[in-house]
Scaffold this motif. Structure first.
Motif, PDB file in Angstrom:
ATOM      1  N   ALA A 411       1.078   6.042   8.015  1.00 33.00           N
ATOM      2  CA  ALA A 411       0.171   5.002   7.128  1.00 33.00           C
ATOM      3  C   ALA A 411       0.644   5.322   5.745  1.00 33.00           C
ATOM      4  N   ARG A 412       0.194   3.933   5.039  1.00 36.14           N
ATOM      5  CA  ARG A 412       0.394   3.782   3.735  1.00 36.14           C
ATOM      6  C   ARG A 412      -0.593   2.797   3.114  1.00 36.14           C
ATOM      7  N   ASP A 413      -0.722   2.820   1.616  1.00 34.44           N
ATOM      8  CA  ASP A 413      -1.626   1.969   1.012  1.00 34.44           C
ATOM      9  C   ASP A 413      -0.715   0.935   0.297  1.00 34.44           C
ATOM     10  N   LEU A 414      -1.029  -0.467   0.870  1.00 38.63           N
ATOM     11  CA  LEU A 414      -0.076  -1.488   0.563  1.00 38.63           C
ATOM     12  C   LEU A 414      -0.300  -1.728  -1.061  1.00 38.63           C
ATOM     13  N   THR A 415      -1.430  -1.481  -1.250  1.00 38.73           N
ATOM     14  CA  THR A 415      -1.821  -1.858  -2.989  1.00 38.73           C
ATOM     15  C   THR A 415      -0.929  -0.721  -3.881  1.00 38.73           C
ATOM     16  N   ASP A 416      -0.447   0.178  -3.306  1.00 37.29           N
ATOM     17  CA  ASP A 416       0.167   1.391  -4.285  1.00 37.29           C
ATOM     18  C   ASP A 416       1.594   1.796  -3.675  1.00 37.29           C
ATOM     19  N   PRO A 417       2.381   0.935  -3.881  1.00 38.96           N
ATOM     20  CA  PRO A 417       3.666   1.313  -3.250  1.00 38.96           C
ATOM     21  C   PRO A 417       4.446   2.556  -3.699  1.00 38.96           C
ATOM     22  N   GLY A 418       3.870   3.335  -4.486  1.00 40.94           N
ATOM     23  CA  GLY A 418       4.454   4.261  -5.097  1.00 40.94           C
ATOM     24  C   GLY A 418       3.786   5.692  -4.429  1.00 40.94           C
ATOM     25  N   ALA A 419       2.903   5.647  -3.702  1.00 36.84           N
ATOM     26  CA  ALA A 419       2.116   6.619  -3.375  1.00 36.84           C
ATOM     27  C   ALA A 419       2.533   7.242  -2.091  1.00 36.84           C
ATOM     28  N   TRP A 493       4.501  -7.179  -2.122  1.00 40.44           N
ATOM     29  CA  TRP A 493       3.155  -7.179  -1.596  1.00 40.44           C
ATOM     30  C   TRP A 493       1.904  -6.523  -2.292  1.00 40.44           C
ATOM     31  N   ALA A 494       2.298  -5.491  -3.022  1.00 37.40           N
ATOM     32  CA  ALA A 494       1.171  -4.963  -3.655  1.00 37.40           C
ATOM     33  C   ALA A 494       0.045  -5.611  -4.301  1.00 37.40           C
ATOM     34  N   PRO A 495       0.253  -6.591  -5.152  1.00 38.05           N
ATOM     35  CA  PRO A 495      -0.629  -7.318  -5.895  1.00 38.05           C
ATOM     36  C   PRO A 495      -1.549  -8.179  -5.035  1.00 38.05           C
ATOM     37  N   TYR A 496      -0.951  -8.483  -3.872  1.00 41.91           N
ATOM     38  CA  TYR A 496      -1.465  -9.500  -3.054  1.00 41.91           C
ATOM     39  C   TYR A 496      -2.176  -8.900  -1.894  1.00 41.91           C
ATOM     40  N   THR A 551      -0.415 -12.769 -13.817  1.00 38.96           N
ATOM     41  CA  THR A 551      -0.022 -12.575 -15.477  1.00 38.96           C
ATOM     42  C   THR A 551       0.698 -11.118 -15.565  1.00 38.96           C
ATOM     43  N   PRO A 552       1.300 -10.873 -16.759  1.00 36.19           N
ATOM     44  CA  PRO A 552       1.774  -9.599 -16.957  1.00 36.19           C
ATOM     45  C   PRO A 552       0.528  -8.810 -17.064  1.00 36.19           C
ATOM     46  N   GLY A 553       0.611  -7.509 -16.543  1.00 34.00           N
ATOM     47  CA  GLY A 553      -0.485  -6.553 -16.789  1.00 34.00           C
ATOM     48  C   GLY A 553      -1.534  -6.621 -15.688  1.00 34.00           C
ATOM     49  N   GLY A 554      -1.336  -7.629 -14.892  1.00 32.08           N
ATOM     50  CA  GLY A 554      -2.531  -7.768 -14.132  1.00 32.08           C
ATOM     51  C   GLY A 554      -2.295  -7.009 -12.789  1.00 32.08           C
ATOM     52  N   ASP A 555      -3.326  -6.432 -12.219  1.00 33.29           N
ATOM     53  CA  ASP A 555      -3.118  -5.337 -11.035  1.00 33.29           C
ATOM     54  C   ASP A 555      -3.079  -6.189  -9.738  1.00 33.29           C
TER      55      ASP A 555
END
Length: 643
Positions: A411-419, A493-496, A551-555
């Motif tokens: 399992a992985r969290d798609l919003t946090d690719p480095g986790a 994928w992470a931001p979307y 935009t830059p800096g947007g999560d």
């Protein structure tokens, strides 16, 4: 092709034009995303005289009833609104929640039908339990007592100020639209309540974080004895009145037989179920659901298998039946394949496959009451898509049955690719529980858990979208998309990830994310990215396309444009054009538009005029202006912007 309108300035939900109309899907997305916030709002506005347990159930009922039945005009939203309040869908469901909460406090009249919100909710309902929020401190208790002394409109005014942080002008407008009789009096009442409004966010006012206590045990025991006696009398009367015959008893929850023919009887015979050898997939020319072996501890339980087949052929009225769009729910034409029969958590589950559909039959371990039947199309499935099937969902967790060629699950969290990943155990092809995607808090979607499967050297990501078969996630240019398993694909994928909630329950087969443009922003604001996500379905139609802008800096990315049943951003026609109104750090408004690499020129007409001899367009604009976009491709063909 006709040029299309550009959406207004981006918000966390879909952008909307002036005087927008909210469709049911947009309202549902807002309701699901902000559900805890809406329930808290209803709980605080409801009359305290209802009691905390009934207020909890009523608050949940009012929030769920806030979903409109069809397209509805959205309330007016201030131009500078932020957060969920800038979403027309959220503004609409919030207004409906406040309106019904105010109605719930009205006194019943003798010669008038009561409103639905004035009656105790039929659902949700928990037998034998009283549910109420956790206890707070002295400050929370004092605030609750002060709010109880206010009128319903006064409570609503205080809560809208403190919880929603709305200015008084917006509170006046919302309360007026909700039907409050004297808005100014309500604001004066709210002014007299001391104490910090931040207490409204306390767990003491959170109807989604509950504690349970039993109801009157002695009264329940007396009622149970009376019900048991009545049931025994009814059973005796039924036995005396019943006529002999071969009714549906052995078939569990199935309806009475309606046909007797050799083909139908063969399909109902558990002894004729097809069971594939465990190693058949290694030598078969096909690698899809047709070569899955039969697994589970109940594959020899003929009584269970007969019930599953009989309910499939003719589900009774008490059976809960669901199907993905475009999936037939008729009985099997002949003996299907058995993929699984076993116990999953608190249910007995059977998975069957007839070549075109997967069917899941589930019944409680202690009987057949509450049986469920789920259908989904799988025709044309390939190895990459026939990787897993949902066995069951319980307490927000999911168990999957994986393909025989899957060697590892995680399992992985798609919003946090480095986790990184969390390994899942595989026992007979069944995974350990995995938390479902889209875990939500008061701030909205905070994570999106996906299933990562390893098949030899190939690694694939699958996401649950509320259906029997999880959807495959890919990235890249349409026609050459690859599984979203590498580091770069995960970052794409992470931001979307949270936008996947917009395609739940649509029979989605796969979702591709394609970064089709990077656009320098004016006023030295950095560079923005454009990503197109396309959700393909098993049935072919119902395709959803979203053009998202970050935009830059947007999560998180925001939806700038969307379309349905169009070839754009797909294998047949990978071209895409989208635009958005954007405000720079310097306070200036611009129209930003982008197309793919094959776009040779872009022009804007209407409220904004401009053109560019490339695939990127930047034009100064006024707030609220609208334009029509047209793109010209290298081969001379023209395309219009997504809406």
């Amino acid at each position: 092709m006709q040029p299309q309108d550009v959406a207004p300035s981006p918000t966390p939900a879909s952008a909307s034009p002036a005087d927008p109309v909210v469709d049911v899907e947009q309202a549902e997305a807002a309701l699901v995303e902000h559900y805890p916030r809406l329930v808290r709002l209803a709980y605080l506005v409801l009359p305290p005289g209802l009691g905390r347990s009934r207020r909890v159930l009523t608050a949940h009922a009012l929030a769920q009833r806030a979903l409109p039945r069809n397209r509805t005009p959205a309330p007016v939203i201030p131009a500078q609104s932020t957060g969920g309040a800038a979403d027309p869908g959220y503004a609409l469901v919030r207004l409906r929640v406040v309106r019904t909460a105010l109605e719930a406090g009205l006194p019943l009249r003798r010669r008038a039908w009561p409103k639905r919100s004035q009656l105790p909710p039929l659902l949700p309902r928990v037998r034998g339990l009283q549910l109420f929020p956790r206890s707070g401190g002295a400050d929370e208790l004092a605030l609750d007592q002060r709010l109880a002394a206010l009128s319903a409109a006064g409570r609503a005014a205080y809560v809208l100020r403190g919880l929603e942080r709305l200015p008084d002008d917006e509170v006046r407008r919302l309360l007026g639209d909700a039907g409050a009789a004297d808005v100014e009096a309500a604001l004066r009442e709210a002014d007299e309540v001391p104490g910090p409004p931040a207490l409204l966010g306390s767990v003491a006012f959170d109807p989604c974080s509950l504690q349970a206590r039993p109801t009157d045990l002695l009264r329940r025991r007396r009622h149970a004895r009376a019900a048991l006696a009545a049931g025994a009398a009814l059973l005796v009367c039924g036995a005396l009145l019943g006529l002999p015959g071969d009714g549906p008893g052995p078939d569990g929850a199935a309806a009475p037989p309606y046909a007797r023919n050799p083909a139908a009887q063969a399909a109902l015979d558990p002894g004729r179920l097809t069971k594939v050898a465990p190693s058949a997939w290694k030598t078969s020319a096909r690698t899809d659901f047709s070569v899955w072996p039969a697994r589970g501890g109940l594959t020899g339980d003929k009584a269970l298998l007969r019930r599953a087949l009989a309910v499939w052929a003719r589900p009774g009225k008490a059976v809960s039946v669901s199907a993905t769009p475009g999936t037939a729910t008729g009985g099997p034409s002949g003996p299907p394949r058995l993929l699984y029969a076993g116990t999953v958590d608190h249910a007995r589950v059977v998975i069957l496959h007839d070549g075109l559909r997967l069917v899941r039959y589930a019944e409680p371990k202690d009987g057949t009451a509450g049986a469920a039947l789920d259908f989904t199309r799988t025709d044309g499935a390939r190895r990459a898509e026939a990787n897993a099937v949902v066995l069951g969902r319980a307490d927000g967790n999911i168990r999957y049955l994986t393909a025989p060629w899957v060697t590892k699950a995680a399992a992985r969290d798609l919003t946090d690719p480095g986790a990184g990943t969390m390994d899942l155990t595989l026992s007979g092809g069944v995974t350990s529980p995995l938390a479902g995607p889209g875990q939500e808090e008061s701030g909205g979607c905070t994570s999106w858990n996906v299933l990562q499967l390893t098949d030899g050297s190939a690694t694939r990501l699958m996401t649950d979208l509320g259906e029997l078969v999880p959807a495959r996630l890919t990235t890249g240019h349409p026609g050459s998309a690859k599984d979203a398993a590498g580091a770069e694909a995960l970052r794409t994928w992470a931001p979307y990830a949270c936008s996947l909630g917009a395609v739940r329950g649509q029979g989605v087969r796969s979702v591709n994310a394609w970064e089709f443009a990077a656009q320098p922003l004016p006023d030295a604001s950095g560079s923005a990215t454009w990503v197109c996500t396309r959700a393909e379905t098993w049935r072919g139609d119902g395709v959803r396309v979203l053009a998202q802008f970050r935009t830059p800096g947007g999560d998180r990315g925001v939806v700038a444009a969307k379309a349905q049943d169009v070839p754009a951003c797909g294998k047949r026609d990978p071209q895409v054009l989208a635009g958005v109104l954007w405000k720079s750090k310097g306070g200036h408004w611009y129209l930003l538009a982008a197309g793919g690499r094959d776009t040779e020129a872009i022009s804007a007409t209407g409220g904004i005029t401009g053109s560019a001899d490339k695939n990127l367009l930047t034009v100064k604009a006024e707030q609220g202006a609208r334009a029509k976009l047209k793109g010209t491709l290298e081969d001379g063909r023209t395309i219009s912007g997504l809406r």
